[in-house]
Motif scaffolding. Structure first.
Motif, PDB file in Angstrom:
ATOM      1  N   GLU A  40     -34.459 -19.910  17.201  1.00  0.00           N
ATOM      2  CA  GLU A  40     -33.698 -20.926  16.465  1.00  0.00           C
ATOM      3  C   GLU A  40     -32.214 -20.580  16.409  1.00  0.00           C
ATOM      4  O   GLU A  40     -31.359 -21.451  16.568  1.00  0.00           O
ATOM      5  N   LEU A  41     -31.902 -19.305  16.187  1.00  0.00           N
ATOM      6  CA  LEU A  41     -30.506 -18.890  16.148  1.00  0.00           C
ATOM      7  C   LEU A  41     -29.848 -19.022  17.527  1.00  0.00           C
ATOM      8  O   LEU A  41     -28.669 -19.358  17.627  1.00  0.00           O
ATOM      9  N   ALA A  42     -30.625 -18.795  18.589  1.00  0.00           N
ATOM     10  CA  ALA A  42     -30.100 -18.987  19.939  1.00  0.00           C
ATOM     11  C   ALA A  42     -29.762 -20.457  20.171  1.00  0.00           C
ATOM     12  O   ALA A  42     -28.697 -20.785  20.704  1.00  0.00           O
ATOM     13  N   LYS A  43     -30.656 -21.349  19.761  1.00  0.00           N
ATOM     14  CA  LYS A  43     -30.388 -22.793  19.897  1.00  0.00           C
ATOM     15  C   LYS A  43     -29.122 -23.176  19.135  1.00  0.00           C
ATOM     16  O   LYS A  43     -28.269 -23.897  19.657  1.00  0.00           O
ATOM     17  N   ASP A  44     -29.008 -22.705  17.903  1.00  0.00           N
ATOM     18  CA  ASP A  44     -27.820 -23.002  17.090  1.00  0.00           C
ATOM     19  C   ASP A  44     -26.548 -22.479  17.753  1.00  0.00           C
ATOM     20  O   ASP A  44     -25.526 -23.161  17.788  1.00  0.00           O
ATOM     21  N   ALA A  45     -26.615 -21.255  18.287  1.00  0.00           N
ATOM     22  CA  ALA A  45     -25.440 -20.646  18.924  1.00  0.00           C
ATOM     23  C   ALA A  45     -25.038 -21.424  20.178  1.00  0.00           C
ATOM     24  O   ALA A  45     -23.852 -21.644  20.430  1.00  0.00           O
ATOM     25  N   ILE A  46     -26.023 -21.846  20.965  1.00  0.00           N
ATOM     26  CA  ILE A  46     -25.728 -22.628  22.173  1.00  0.00           C
ATOM     27  C   ILE A  46     -25.085 -23.958  21.806  1.00  0.00           C
ATOM     28  O   ILE A  46     -24.068 -24.353  22.392  1.00  0.00           O
ATOM     29  N   ILE A  47     -25.642 -24.642  20.825  1.00  0.00           N
ATOM     30  CA  ILE A  47     -25.087 -25.929  20.391  1.00  0.00           C
ATOM     31  C   ILE A  47     -23.649 -25.752  19.918  1.00  0.00           C
ATOM     32  O   ILE A  47     -22.755 -26.510  20.310  1.00  0.00           O
ATOM     33  N   CYS A  48     -23.410 -24.762  19.100  1.00  0.00           N
ATOM     34  CA  CYS A  48     -22.065 -24.499  18.581  1.00  0.00           C
ATOM     35  C   CYS A  48     -21.090 -24.205  19.726  1.00  0.00           C
ATOM     36  O   CYS A  48     -19.972 -24.725  19.757  1.00  0.00           O
ATOM     37  N   HIS A  49     -21.519 -23.379  20.661  1.00  0.00           N
ATOM     38  CA  HIS A  49     -20.673 -23.013  21.795  1.00  0.00           C
ATOM     39  C   HIS A  49     -20.333 -24.248  22.637  1.00  0.00           C
ATOM     40  O   HIS A  49     -19.170 -24.465  22.996  1.00  0.00           O
ATOM     41  N   LEU A  50     -21.350 -25.070  22.948  1.00  0.00           N
ATOM     42  CA  LEU A  50     -21.118 -26.251  23.771  1.00  0.00           C
ATOM     43  C   LEU A  50     -20.242 -27.273  23.049  1.00  0.00           C
ATOM     44  O   LEU A  50     -19.370 -27.891  23.680  1.00  0.00           O
ATOM     45  N   LYS A  51     -20.436 -27.442  21.752  1.00  0.00           N
ATOM     46  CA  LYS A  51     -19.572 -28.351  20.991  1.00  0.00           C
ATOM     47  C   LYS A  51     -18.122 -27.880  21.031  1.00  0.00           C
ATOM     48  O   LYS A  51     -17.207 -28.689  21.123  1.00  0.00           O
ATOM     49  N   GLY A  52     -17.911 -26.568  20.964  1.00  0.00           N
ATOM     50  CA  GLY A  52     -16.563 -26.021  21.052  1.00  0.00           C
ATOM     51  C   GLY A  52     -15.933 -26.306  22.412  1.00  0.00           C
ATOM     52  O   GLY A  52     -14.757 -26.658  22.503  1.00  0.00           O
ATOM     53  N   LEU A  53     -16.728 -26.160  23.482  1.00  0.00           N
ATOM     54  CA  LEU A  53     -16.221 -26.471  24.808  1.00  0.00           C
ATOM     55  C   LEU A  53     -15.829 -27.947  24.914  1.00  0.00           C
ATOM     56  O   LEU A  53     -14.764 -28.284  25.456  1.00  0.00           O
ATOM     57  N   LEU A  54     -16.690 -28.814  24.412  1.00  0.00           N
ATOM     58  CA  LEU A  54     -16.392 -30.255  24.444  1.00  0.00           C
ATOM     59  C   LEU A  54     -15.139 -30.576  23.633  1.00  0.00           C
ATOM     60  O   LEU A  54     -14.290 -31.350  24.082  1.00  0.00           O
TER      61      LEU A  54
END
Length: 80
Positions: A40-54
């Motif tokens: 779950e923390l990996a999913k959250d971290a990926i989402i946060c990272h991708l949102k930052g890139l966008l």
């Protein structure tokens, strides 16, 4: 909304729990006390990272390992 897939590597650590890395997104390292929490923390971290890139108008990288055969890993003991 787009969907992205990334290979996630969970490594059990001596102190207990799992360290998590995402090879295609080198800035992501997280930890969970259980495999479920680590996932779950990996999913959250990926989402946060991708949102930052966008947000920064940067390209979202593809993962060259996504849905490929699992890598072969083994422990080898040698004596010298």
């Amino acid at each position: 909304m787009s969907e992205y897939g990334y290979r996630v590597i969970y490594e059990a650590i001596a102190e207990g729990g799992f360290q998590v890395i995402v090879p295609a997104l080198p800035g992501i390292i997280t930890y969970g006390r259980t495999l479920e929490e680590a996932r779950e923390l990996a999913k959250d971290a990926i989402i946060c990272h991708l949102k930052g890139l966008l947000r920064d108008n940067e390209e979202i990288p593809d993962d060259p390992y996504w849905q490929q055969e699992q890598p072969l890993a083994e422990d080898i003991k040698v004596a010298v």
